[in-house]
Design a protein around this motif. Structure first.
Motif, PDB file in Angstrom:
ATOM      1  N   PHE A  36       1.272  10.395  -7.709  1.00  0.00           N
ATOM      2  CA  PHE A  36       0.240  10.375  -6.670  1.00  0.00           C
ATOM      3  C   PHE A  36       0.927  10.067  -5.340  1.00  0.00           C
ATOM      4  CE2 PHE A  36      -4.540   9.205  -6.458  1.00  0.00           C
ATOM      5  CZ  PHE A  36      -4.691   9.989  -5.336  1.00  0.00           C
ATOM      6  N   GLY A  37       1.187  11.122  -4.577  1.00  0.00           N
ATOM      7  CA  GLY A  37       1.909  10.960  -3.323  1.00  0.00           C
ATOM      8  C   GLY A  37       1.004  10.879  -2.119  1.00  0.00           C
ATOM      9  N   GLY A  38       1.587  11.165  -0.968  1.00  0.00           N
ATOM     10  CA  GLY A  38       0.817  11.091   0.274  1.00  0.00           C
ATOM     11  C   GLY A  38      -0.125  12.254   0.468  1.00  0.00           C
ATOM     12  N   GLY A  39       0.208  13.404  -0.150  1.00  0.00           N
ATOM     13  CA  GLY A  39      -0.631  14.576   0.069  1.00  0.00           C
ATOM     14  C   GLY A  39      -0.983  15.358  -1.168  1.00  0.00           C
ATOM     15  N   THR A  40      -0.272  15.140  -2.285  1.00  0.00           N
ATOM     16  CA  THR A  40      -0.525  15.911  -3.500  1.00  0.00           C
ATOM     17  C   THR A  40      -0.546  15.002  -4.724  1.00  0.00           C
ATOM     18  OG1 THR A  40       1.836  16.365  -3.802  1.00  0.00           O
ATOM     19  CG2 THR A  40       0.568  17.992  -2.560  1.00  0.00           C
ATOM     20  N   PHE A  41      -1.207  15.487  -5.775  1.00  0.00           N
ATOM     21  CA  PHE A  41      -1.264  14.743  -7.037  1.00  0.00           C
ATOM     22  C   PHE A  41      -0.847  15.651  -8.187  1.00  0.00           C
ATOM     23  CE2 PHE A  41      -3.545  13.889 -10.991  1.00  0.00           C
ATOM     24  CZ  PHE A  41      -3.037  12.632 -11.281  1.00  0.00           C
ATOM     25  N   ASP A  42      -0.035  15.113  -9.087  1.00  0.00           N
ATOM     26  CA  ASP A  42       0.380  15.815 -10.305  1.00  0.00           C
ATOM     27  C   ASP A  42       0.363  14.839 -11.469  1.00  0.00           C
ATOM     28  OD1 ASP A  42       1.083  18.563  -9.771  1.00  0.00           O
ATOM     29  OD2 ASP A  42       2.735  17.816  -8.563  1.00  0.00           O
ATOM     30  N   VAL A  43      -0.015  15.327 -12.632  1.00  0.00           N
ATOM     31  CA  VAL A  43       0.186  14.556 -13.852  1.00  0.00           C
ATOM     32  C   VAL A  43       0.771  15.499 -14.889  1.00  0.00           C
ATOM     33  CG1 VAL A  43      -2.172  14.963 -14.685  1.00  0.00           C
ATOM     34  CG2 VAL A  43      -0.864  13.018 -15.565  1.00  0.00           C
ATOM     35  N   ALA A  44       1.794  15.021 -15.592  1.00  0.00           N
ATOM     36  CA  ALA A  44       2.467  15.858 -16.590  1.00  0.00           C
ATOM     37  C   ALA A  44       2.630  15.087 -17.884  1.00  0.00           C
ATOM     38  CB  ALA A  44       3.836  16.308 -16.071  1.00  0.00           C
ATOM     39  N   LEU A  45       2.496  15.816 -18.991  1.00  0.00           N
ATOM     40  CA  LEU A  45       2.738  15.248 -20.325  1.00  0.00           C
ATOM     41  C   LEU A  45       4.169  15.603 -20.719  1.00  0.00           C
ATOM     42  CD1 LEU A  45       1.685  13.925 -22.962  1.00  0.00           C
ATOM     43  CD2 LEU A  45       0.984  16.224 -23.694  1.00  0.00           C
ATOM     44  N   ILE A  46       4.970  14.573 -20.949  1.00  0.00           N
ATOM     45  CA  ILE A  46       6.386  14.744 -21.264  1.00  0.00           C
ATOM     46  C   ILE A  46       6.643  14.359 -22.718  1.00  0.00           C
ATOM     47  CG2 ILE A  46       8.752  14.107 -20.612  1.00  0.00           C
ATOM     48  CD1 ILE A  46       7.263  15.368 -18.300  1.00  0.00           C
ATOM     49  N   ARG A  47       7.485  15.127 -23.373  1.00  0.00           N
ATOM     50  CA  ARG A  47       7.892  14.759 -24.735  1.00  0.00           C
ATOM     51  C   ARG A  47       9.411  14.644 -24.787  1.00  0.00           C
ATOM     52  NH1 ARG A  47       6.692  18.989 -29.243  1.00  0.00           N
ATOM     53  NH2 ARG A  47       8.564  19.956 -28.377  1.00  0.00           N
ATOM     54  N   ILE A  48       9.877  13.573 -25.412  1.00  0.00           N
ATOM     55  CA  ILE A  48      11.309  13.426 -25.669  1.00  0.00           C
ATOM     56  C   ILE A  48      11.525  13.522 -27.174  1.00  0.00           C
ATOM     57  CG2 ILE A  48      13.234  11.810 -25.702  1.00  0.00           C
ATOM     58  CD1 ILE A  48      12.610  10.943 -22.994  1.00  0.00           C
ATOM     59  N   LYS A  49      12.402  14.417 -27.549  1.00  0.00           N
ATOM     60  CA  LYS A  49      12.730  14.580 -28.961  1.00  0.00           C
ATOM     61  C   LYS A  49      14.219  14.846 -29.073  1.00  0.00           C
ATOM     62  CE  LYS A  49      11.338  17.024 -33.161  1.00  0.00           C
ATOM     63  NZ  LYS A  49      10.475  18.079 -33.727  1.00  0.00           N
ATOM     64  N   GLU A  50      14.887  13.973 -29.796  1.00  0.00           N
ATOM     65  CA  GLU A  50      16.330  14.096 -30.036  1.00  0.00           C
ATOM     66  C   GLU A  50      17.093  14.282 -28.728  1.00  0.00           C
ATOM     67  OE1 GLU A  50      16.744  17.259 -32.791  1.00  0.00           O
ATOM     68  OE2 GLU A  50      15.851  16.155 -34.473  1.00  0.00           O
ATOM     69  N   GLY A  51      16.694  13.486 -27.735  1.00  0.00           N
ATOM     70  CA  GLY A  51      17.442  13.454 -26.480  1.00  0.00           C
ATOM     71  C   GLY A  51      17.081  14.520 -25.471  1.00  0.00           C
ATOM     72  N   GLU A  52      16.153  15.423 -25.817  1.00  0.00           N
ATOM     73  CA  GLU A  52      15.777  16.484 -24.878  1.00  0.00           C
ATOM     74  C   GLU A  52      14.352  16.266 -24.399  1.00  0.00           C
ATOM     75  OE1 GLU A  52      16.726  21.049 -24.876  1.00  0.00           O
ATOM     76  OE2 GLU A  52      14.950  20.702 -26.096  1.00  0.00           O
ATOM     77  N   MET A  53      14.174  16.352 -23.090  1.00  0.00           N
ATOM     78  CA  MET A  53      12.848  16.211 -22.515  1.00  0.00           C
ATOM     79  C   MET A  53      12.213  17.583 -22.323  1.00  0.00           C
ATOM     80  SD  MET A  53      12.762  13.182 -19.716  1.00  0.00           S
ATOM     81  CE  MET A  53      13.832  14.021 -18.564  1.00  0.00           C
ATOM     82  N   LYS A  54      10.915  17.645 -22.554  1.00  0.00           N
ATOM     83  CA  LYS A  54      10.177  18.893 -22.358  1.00  0.00           C
ATOM     84  C   LYS A  54       8.818  18.576 -21.758  1.00  0.00           C
ATOM     85  CE  LYS A  54       8.531  23.035 -24.755  1.00  0.00           C
ATOM     86  NZ  LYS A  54       8.404  23.724 -26.048  1.00  0.00           N
ATOM     87  N   VAL A  55       8.406  19.372 -20.764  1.00  0.00           N
ATOM     88  CA  VAL A  55       7.074  19.242 -20.195  1.00  0.00           C
ATOM     89  C   VAL A  55       6.120  20.057 -21.052  1.00  0.00           C
ATOM     90  CG1 VAL A  55       5.627  19.611 -18.172  1.00  0.00           C
ATOM     91  CG2 VAL A  55       8.020  18.980 -17.877  1.00  0.00           C
ATOM     92  N   LEU A  56       5.175  19.375 -21.683  1.00  0.00           N
ATOM     93  CA  LEU A  56       4.240  20.047 -22.580  1.00  0.00           C
ATOM     94  C   LEU A  56       3.037  20.628 -21.842  1.00  0.00           C
ATOM     95  CD1 LEU A  56       4.129  17.554 -25.589  1.00  0.00           C
ATOM     96  CD2 LEU A  56       5.524  19.607 -25.339  1.00  0.00           C
ATOM     97  N   ASP A  57       2.579  19.919 -20.809  1.00  0.00           N
ATOM     98  CA  ASP A  57       1.364  20.355 -20.110  1.00  0.00           C
ATOM     99  C   ASP A  57       1.264  19.611 -18.788  1.00  0.00           C
ATOM    100  OD1 ASP A  57      -0.984  21.677 -19.628  1.00  0.00           O
ATOM    101  OD2 ASP A  57      -2.021  20.958 -21.423  1.00  0.00           O
ATOM    102  N   HIS A  58       0.441  20.129 -17.893  1.00  0.00           N
ATOM    103  CA  HIS A  58       0.251  19.423 -16.620  1.00  0.00           C
ATOM    104  C   HIS A  58      -1.064  19.843 -15.974  1.00  0.00           C
ATOM    105  CE1 HIS A  58       1.110  23.059 -14.336  1.00  0.00           C
ATOM    106  NE2 HIS A  58       0.639  22.406 -13.291  1.00  0.00           N
ATOM    107  N   GLU A  59      -1.508  19.013 -15.046  1.00  0.00           N
ATOM    108  CA  GLU A  59      -2.649  19.301 -14.179  1.00  0.00           C
ATOM    109  C   GLU A  59      -2.285  18.786 -12.790  1.00  0.00           C
ATOM    110  OE1 GLU A  59      -5.747  20.673 -14.479  1.00  0.00           O
ATOM    111  OE2 GLU A  59      -5.494  21.291 -16.573  1.00  0.00           O
TER     112      GLU A  59
END
Length: 828
Positions: free
Chosen positions: A177-200
């Motif tokens: 939640f910044g000064g002008g925009t908002f983002d939320v993301a669902l992150i998954r970590i599995k065996e050392g690798e991060m992946k963005v699963l979804d966002h709004e």
């Protein structure tokens, strides 16, 4: 590191920052003109012959608002421009962002050259906004710009700070939640690798909106109670308003009060320095309490938690399945934001990283994995005897990583040696050959650096163009997700009488992306003609929505003038759609019959949103909504009518709001309302989806019956089998509530039907008889009469293949309007 980008930039709405990856750590550069500060206010001002950026520009904003611009990031990708009185010229958001990026370059030590960088963008930035950001980087002098979504950057900063011992496999949220925009993301970590699963996200929601709420909902009403004003809000917000300069003073005081309320329960705002309509001097001290601020922002915070709930629902998750919510962005300093998010979601919040620099830090970690395409080679290295091209994974969770290199040049009497910087690995001297392959052992959870050195037979070091080899054994990201569906607009005359969307790439697919689609042309295109046009329109937005609810991003048009020969209706067209990691869109169209290929790369940077056009769009959408409500009520579909009626209330609010926006409004109102309009169009579309599905089922039943009869009349075994396969699948697609799947089967049956019809003598002769009557209306009657003679001979000799060719040629000679009607008239 070995020729990596290394620099990260957070180009923020209110503040920007620049960082650099240096041997496993990220340095945040300090602002040289603002002691003790690591960020640069994203504000640009013009005064006489000089340009001011940052704090100095903010100071000028209150005195001379017509020559200062801030929060322009929210208008990236729009046609908005800002008239600057001091220079008698206008500046676009791209121009202003370019100026901020140039100023960030001054944060670097003398002699350090910045020609490539990773620049962050909100995850919900659309393609046009992304392209506009990239263009600002190019105009600022960067020869290579890589875009990175802000939640991913924040995740990289957090993961590399925590390291492996503190970070377990699982799922968590990034709440940015910044000064002008908002983002939320669902992150998954599995065996050392991060992946963005979804966002709004919401590109028009940030801390600046809270400042505006304080001014409009607290200050303005209290001033209007005590003083005489005709329309104080418009006078403040209009660029030509009498009190426009005072608006920015109030916004600054509102921001200061908001910050103060994070530590105290109340704050004072002094409003003075101007007169009301009766000439009375305004001099007022207004007290705002923390509870007042909380009440103001609660609907907006709840709106952000609603987005999170959508993500959880889409991914079949319970709050207990999420480890924590990582808070990022300046607005998360507000205690109520943290408290409310945790209270509503029942997911613990974490505030372990600096919310103002986390995105820039994560950008540098990402930049360390991206090779530079711009290579500055010194004279000594140009004269080097050898050149080395290396290949290896920049991020790896393996215990060993394969390093491969191809060596060119004079290799006689040369040797190589690879050593890890900590001394824990050494290949020893080996004879240099054209190929090098080594397994490099990695220390877990850290950046591993290796040096490849080349020696002559006297053990003197030979200069090469290969720098330090860096491999992160910490956390990397598997790729950036696509924020929205990417679709093609295609004809759908049977179902809607208009067009529909064909999904090309689905939301959250990992960039870069490439797909080839083969379809049949629904019209003929005559060589040399400008009347018959092939259009390939690529849109961004839900593929289940109507085309008008989505955003166009690429539009390729082909006419007969570009063709070397006629192209018949039903011939194949091959469409290749490609999206780069930074969202460059490339469309290639191959017309098989003409053996011609057309390619164009799109990076549109501007979307026009005139107030008048927006008002018209909202009026049109309102009329459509009323028609849908009336139809649902007549059919006693009260559930849909109720849902549409609730949307009518939202539509009325939007219509009322657009009516109050001045043509020269200086806020983001038009873009926020345009976004709301598009979402309402999608909601109307979704609410009436059952009606269209019902229509599609009826259409499917009709065409199945016709197709069955035609197969009985003249189909072959293969066509019968294809028909039977479709019928066998009916339970899955007819009950799926998926309009696209039903339409796909309608298209398949139509193709079978058409394939058979164009073989049947009865259909061919009937079509020929109709076309004979149309000859006087055709574009080339003389050629048409010659074809008619050939057709009559074909009928007499029962040469049905030749008659088919004659029919197609005659259809191609029809005027555009008649050509479009022909399928309805002849039955296919």
């Amino acid at each position: 590191m070995e020729n990596m980008v290394n620099y990260g930039i957070d180009l923020g709405t209110t503040n920007s920052a620049i960082t650099k990856f240096i041997k496993g750590e990220v340095a945040v550069f300090s602002n040289p003109t603002d002691f003790g500060r690591n960020t640069l206010p994203s504000v640009v001002g013009y005064k006489k012959d000089k340009i001011l950026v940052g704090s100095k520009a903010k100071e000028l904003l209150e005195k001379d608002p017509r020559n200062v611009v801030g929060t322009f990031k929210r208008k990236m990708g729009t046609s908005e421009s800002y008239k600057i009185k001091a220079i008698n010229d206008s500046k676009t958001p791209i121009d202003l962002s370019t100026t901020v990026l140039k100023e960030l370059k001054t944060f670097l030590p003398p002699g350090e050259v910045l020609d490539a960088a990773v620049i962050t963008i909100p995850a919900s930035f659309d393609t046009i906004q992304s392209n506009a950001t990239k263009e600002a980087g190019i105009q600022a002098g960067f020869k290579q710009v890589i875009l990175l979504q802000e939640p991913i950057a924040a995740s990289l900063a957090y993961a590399n700070m925590k390291k492996e011992k503190d970070l377990q496999d699982g799922q968590w949220l990034v709440y940015d939640f910044g000064g002008g925009t908002f983002d939320v993301a669902l992150i998954r970590i599995k065996e050392g690798e991060m992946k963005v699963l979804d966002h709004e996200g919401d590109n028009f929601l940030g801390g600046a909106d809270f400042d505006r709420l304080i001014v409009e909902r607290i200050l303005v009403p209290k001033l209007e109670e005590k003083y005489s004003f005709d329309d104080l809000a418009t006078s403040l917000k209009s660029a030509t308003g009498r009190l426009n300069a005072q608006y920015y003073v109030m916004l600054r005081h509102a921001e200061e009060a908001k910050i103060m309320l994070s530590a105290k329960t109340s704050a004072d705002i002094t409003v003075e320095g101007f007169e009301d309509e009766n000439g009375e001097l305004v001099d007022e001290e207004i007290i705002i309490t923390r509870s007042e601020l909380n009440d103001l922002i609660r609907p907006y915070i709840d709106g952000t938690t609603d987005m999170i709930k959508k993500i959880l629902t889409r991914n079949s998750l319970m709050p207990s399945d999420v480890q924590f919510t990582l808070m990022v962005g300046g607005s998360t300093y507000i205690p109520y934001v943290r408290k409310r998010v945790e209270e509503v979601l029942q997911i613990g919040v974490i505030c372990d990283i600096d919310p103002t620099t986390a995105v820039a830090i994560g950008a540098a970690y990402y930049a360390a994995t991206k090779p530079k395409e711009v290579r500055e080679v010194s004279k000594e290295k140009i004269q080097s005897r050898i050149s080395i091209k290396a290949a290896y994974e920049k991020v790896s969770k393996e215990r060993e990583e394969i390093f491969s290199a191809r060596v060119t040049g004079s290799l006689d009497d040369l040797f190589y040696r690879i050593m890890r910087e900590d001394g824990g690995f050494d290949t020893g001297l080996k004879t240099l050959t054209e190929r090098i392959n080594e397994d490099l052992p990695l220390v877990e959870g850290v950046y591993n650096f290796f040096k490849l050195s080349i020696y002559d037979r006297h053990n003197n070091i030979i200069e090469t163009d290969l720098g330090l080899i860096g491999i992160n054994s910490g956390y990397g990201i598997s790729g950036q997700p696509l924020p929205e569906d990417i679709c093609l607009e295609i004809d759908d005359e049977d179902l809607y009488g208009a067009t529909k969307l064909l999904l090309v790439f689905q939301k959250n697919a990992v960039l870069p992306l490439r797909r080839t689609i083969t379809r049949q042309l629904n019209k003929a295109v005559v060589r040399g003609s400008e009347d018959n046009i092939i259009r390939v329109n690529v849109l961004e937005g839900p593929h289940t929505a109507l085309p008008e609810a989505n955003k166009p991003i690429g539009y390729l048009t082909l006419t007969g003038r570009q063709l070397t020969r006629d192209v018949h209706k039903g011939s194949d067209i091959e469409i290749l759609v490609q999206l780069s990691e930074s969202r460059d869109l490339t469309i290639s169209v191959y017309l098989m019959m003409a053996d011609q290929e057309f390619t164009e790369t799109f990076n549109p940077k501007v979307r026009h949103t005139p107030i008048g056009k927006l008002r018209l769009d909202i009026d049109t959408l309102s009329e459509k909504l009323e028609e849908e409500i009336e139809e649902a009520t007549e059919q006693e579909n009260y559930e849909v009518a109720k849902e549409l009626t609730s949307l009518r209330k939202e539509m009325e609010v939007v219509a009322e709001q657009i009516g109050t926006v001045a043509d020269d409004d200086v806020t983001d109102a038009r873009y926020q309302l345009e976004d709301k309009k598009r979402k309402l169009a999608q909601a109307i579309d979704f609410a009436t989806k059952d009606k269209r599905i019902s229509t599609a089922r009826i259409r499917y039943a009709e065409i199945r019956e016709k197709c069955s009869a035609i197969i009985s009349e003249g189909g072959n075994d293969q066509e019968q089998k294809h028909f039977n396969d479709i019928v066998a699948q009916e339970p899955s697609f007819l009950n799926s509530q998926n309009l696209i799947k039903i339409q796909e089967k309608i298209d398949e049956l139509s193709a079978i039907q058409g394939q058979i019809l164009w073989r049947l003598p009865k259909f061919l002769t009937g079509t020929f008889s109709y076309l004979c009557n149309e000859v006087p209306k055709m574009n080339n009657p003389e050629q048409a009469r010659s074809l008619v003679d050939a057709g009559r001979f074909s009928v007499e000799s029962q040469n049905w293949e030749r008659l088919r060719e004659v029919n197609i040629s005659l259809i191609n000679l029809l005027p555009r309007s008649r050509n479009q009607d022909i399928s309805t008239i002849i039955g296919f």
